[in-house]
Design an enzyme around this catalytic site. Structure first.
Site, PDB file in Angstrom:
ATOM      1  N   ARG A  10      13.569 -43.425  29.649  1.00 44.32           N
ATOM      2  CA  ARG A  10      13.235 -41.995  29.563  1.00 44.32           C
ATOM      3  C   ARG A  10      14.311 -41.128  30.242  1.00 44.32           C
ATOM      4  O   ARG A  10      14.755 -41.409  31.326  1.00 44.32           O
ATOM      5  CB  ARG A  10      11.884 -41.760  30.244  1.00 44.32           C
ATOM      6  CG  ARG A  10      11.417 -40.303  30.249  1.00 44.32           C
ATOM      7  CD  ARG A  10      11.697 -39.617  31.564  1.00 44.32           C
ATOM      8  NE  ARG A  10      11.166 -38.256  31.593  1.00 44.32           N
ATOM      9  CZ  ARG A  10      11.507 -37.350  32.509  1.00 44.32           C
ATOM     10  NH1 ARG A  10      12.368 -37.645  33.457  1.00 44.32           N
ATOM     11  NH2 ARG A  10      10.996 -36.142  32.464  1.00 44.32           N
ATOM     12  N   GLY A  40      10.564 -32.308  32.807  1.00 45.86           N
ATOM     13  CA  GLY A  40      11.777 -32.205  32.000  1.00 45.86           C
ATOM     14  C   GLY A  40      11.527 -32.032  30.521  1.00 45.86           C
ATOM     15  O   GLY A  40      12.246 -31.295  29.833  1.00 45.86           O
ATOM     16  N   THR A  50      13.855 -27.416  37.389  1.00 48.78           N
ATOM     17  CA  THR A  50      13.159 -28.577  37.944  1.00 48.78           C
ATOM     18  C   THR A  50      11.748 -28.607  37.389  1.00 48.78           C
ATOM     19  O   THR A  50      11.258 -27.605  36.871  1.00 48.78           O
ATOM     20  CB  THR A  50      13.180 -28.541  39.489  1.00 48.78           C
ATOM     21  OG1 THR A  50      12.620 -29.758  39.985  1.00 48.78           O
ATOM     22  CG2 THR A  50      12.399 -27.377  40.054  1.00 48.78           C
ATOM     23  N   GLY A  51      11.119 -29.762  37.498  1.00 50.75           N
ATOM     24  CA  GLY A  51       9.767 -29.894  36.966  1.00 50.75           C
ATOM     25  C   GLY A  51       9.742 -30.807  35.756  1.00 50.75           C
ATOM     26  O   GLY A  51      10.638 -31.633  35.583  1.00 50.75           O
ATOM     27  N   THR A  99      14.251 -34.238  42.350  1.00 50.43           N
ATOM     28  CA  THR A  99      15.446 -33.673  41.733  1.00 50.43           C
ATOM     29  C   THR A  99      16.054 -32.656  42.676  1.00 50.43           C
ATOM     30  O   THR A  99      15.323 -31.976  43.388  1.00 50.43           O
ATOM     31  CB  THR A  99      15.050 -32.918  40.441  1.00 50.43           C
ATOM     32  OG1 THR A  99      14.413 -33.834  39.576  1.00 50.43           O
ATOM     33  CG2 THR A  99      16.229 -32.277  39.743  1.00 50.43           C
ATOM     34  N   GLY A 133      15.102 -37.046  31.331  1.00 46.50           N
ATOM     35  CA  GLY A 133      14.512 -35.717  31.470  1.00 46.50           C
ATOM     36  C   GLY A 133      15.535 -34.658  31.096  1.00 46.50           C
ATOM     37  O   GLY A 133      16.509 -34.914  30.372  1.00 46.50           O
ATOM     38  N   ASP A 134      15.325 -33.477  31.622  1.00 46.45           N
ATOM     39  CA  ASP A 134      16.203 -32.345  31.329  1.00 46.45           C
ATOM     40  C   ASP A 134      17.492 -32.369  32.156  1.00 46.45           C
ATOM     41  O   ASP A 134      18.511 -31.811  31.741  1.00 46.45           O
ATOM     42  CB  ASP A 134      15.467 -31.032  31.635  1.00 46.45           C
ATOM     43  CG  ASP A 134      14.983 -30.980  33.082  1.00 46.45           C
ATOM     44  OD1 ASP A 134      14.464 -32.004  33.588  1.00 46.45           O
ATOM     45  OD2 ASP A 134      15.128 -29.934  33.733  1.00 46.45           O
TER      46      ASP A 134
HETATM   47  C1  SD4 Z   1      12.880 -34.676  35.172  1.00 44.38           C
HETATM   48  N1  SD4 Z   1      13.230 -32.405  35.824  1.00 44.38           N
HETATM   49  O1  SD4 Z   1      13.371 -35.797  35.178  1.00 44.38           O
HETATM   50  C2  SD4 Z   1      13.142 -33.742  36.331  1.00 44.38           C
HETATM   51  C3  SD4 Z   1      12.066 -33.948  37.352  1.00 44.38           C
HETATM   52  C4  SD4 Z   1      12.043 -32.947  38.481  1.00 44.38           C
HETATM   53  O2  SD4 Z   1      11.278 -32.431  40.622  1.00 44.38           O
HETATM   54  O3  SD4 Z   1      12.640 -31.909  38.456  1.00 44.38           O
HETATM   55  N2  SD4 Z   1      11.300 -33.234  39.523  1.00 44.38           N
HETATM   56  O4  SD4 Z   1      12.124 -34.300  34.280  1.00 44.38           O
END
Ligand code: SD4
Length: 355
Positions: free
Chosen positions: A243, A269, A266-267, A215, A245-246
């Site tokens: 799916r 989601g 990030t991370g 991301t 994410g955020d």
């Molecule tokens: C998600 N937040 O799809 C994103 C993934 C992400 O580094 O940030 N990865 O959940």
């Protein structure tokens, strides 16, 4: 994970209450940049993306144009972790999510979008040309094509094909998000274009074939003092089909309130969505917290909710406030962001809740 690290992780979770009751005001912001314009973006790929944004900002362009131009660079990278070259979902399709927000509460997003190279620009068109905020899947693709975006060939990049083949051997969905530090000394693991972002900060494939991140989120303040943000992603590798994410969700992966600040996440989601992460960070800044402490408060909330499971995920936020001060905070070690303003261009290692 080494025994020592396991111990440190569980020790951290054990003394959870103590950590949480530490006064937020006690922490010192890592970077407090005043002065504009300024742009920050998540992870090492942010270095190259910031250069693209700076082209716009340094010529008195708007933060909105800058955050679109910046992340388009990352979306263009073939065989990288964000755009069409990224890892597919568990059915073998790359599906992309993106969102954008300006200084006047205008926002747009696309999700579950296939075969379009620049989801961020489609998100901007949704914002500017439709009465809606979000388009998904087939409808988003149809809109993109009608707007003149080329339909790219179906299929995976060479790297993604290999990773998918590997993943299919076990077909386990086990996200491992950047728990290890990207600055591990393993230089140049990621394929890059010629715009920067190589060397120790380069994206790396994890043992499970996934990227250590997938991301890019970017927030910027332009010379006029206006804020905007963008976020674009292939989502988590080998996710369930459908799916989200955020990242495409306004308030979760991205939020801008021009009176207060701009934030992106990030991370994992799912856990950012759970607390309306980016919106929460803006609200903490409104209450007077510095960008770093506001990010920290949101990370702590996620850690509190996740309890023991906090050690299995990564979540991080980056923020700019209205004074042009920036800050970030992560749940796990290993997160970094890129900053560019008139006086500096660098990666910043971010403090984390867990050691
Ligand atoms: C998600 N937040 O799809 C994103 C993934 C992400 O580094 O940030 N990865 O959940």
């Amino acid at each position: 994970m080494s025994t020592r690290r396991k111990f440190l992780h569980s020790a951290a979770l054990g003394s959870f209450g103590t950590l949480l009751t530490k006064r937020l005001a006690a922490a010192t912001p890592q970077v407090a940049v005043t002065g504009r314009p300024v742009v920050i973006s998540t992870w090492d790929t942010g270095l190259a993306a910031n250069k693209g944004a700076w082209e716009v900002l340094s010529r008195n362009g708007t933060a909105l144009d800058a955050v679109e131009a910046g992340v388009r660079i990352t979306e263009s990278e073939i065989n990288c972790c964000v755009g069409l070259g990224a890892n597919p979902d568990r059915d073998g399709h790359v599906t992309l999510d993106a969102s954008i927000m300006d200084h006047q509460w205008n926002c747009g997003s696309v999700a579950f979008l296939e075969r379009i190279k620049h989801p961020i620009s489609v998100a901007r068109r949704v914002m500017e040309k439709t009465p809606h905020v979000m388009l998904v899947g087939e409808g988003a693709q149809q809109f993109a094509i009608a707007e003149g975006f080329p339909l790219e060939p179906a299929g995976l990049s060479e790297d993604a094909k290999k990773a998918y083949k590997e993943w299919l051997k076990k077909s386990e969905y086990k996200p491992v998000i950047n728990i290890e530090n990207t600055k591990s000394g393993k230089e140049g693991h990621g394929p890059h274009n010629d715009l920067g972002a190589s060397g120790p900060w380069a994206p790396q494939r994890l043992p499970n074939g996934d990227w250590n991140h997938d991301t890019i989120g970017m927030v910027a303040m332009d010379a006029a003092g206006n804020l905007s943000g963008s976020c674009t992603t292939s989502g988590m590798g080998f996710k369930m089909r459908g799916r989200l994410g955020d990242s495409p969700i306004i308030g979760a992966g991205l939020f801008v309130d021009n009176e207060v600040g701009a934030v992106t996440a990030t991370g994992q989601g799912e856990d950012v969505i759970r607390i309306c992460g980016s919106h929460s960070v803006v609200e903490y800044m409104r209450q007077g917290l510095s960008p770093e402490n506001a990010c920290k408060a949101a990370v702590e909330k996620i850690a509190r909710i996740k309890k023991e499971k906090a050690k299995e995920i990564q979540v991080a936020f980056i923020a700019i406030n209205k004074k042009g001060e920036v800050g970030a905070y992560a749940l796990q070690k290993g997160f970094s962001y890129a900053i560019k303003n008139n006086s500096e261009e660098k990666m910043v290692e971010v403090k984390s809740f867990l050691p």
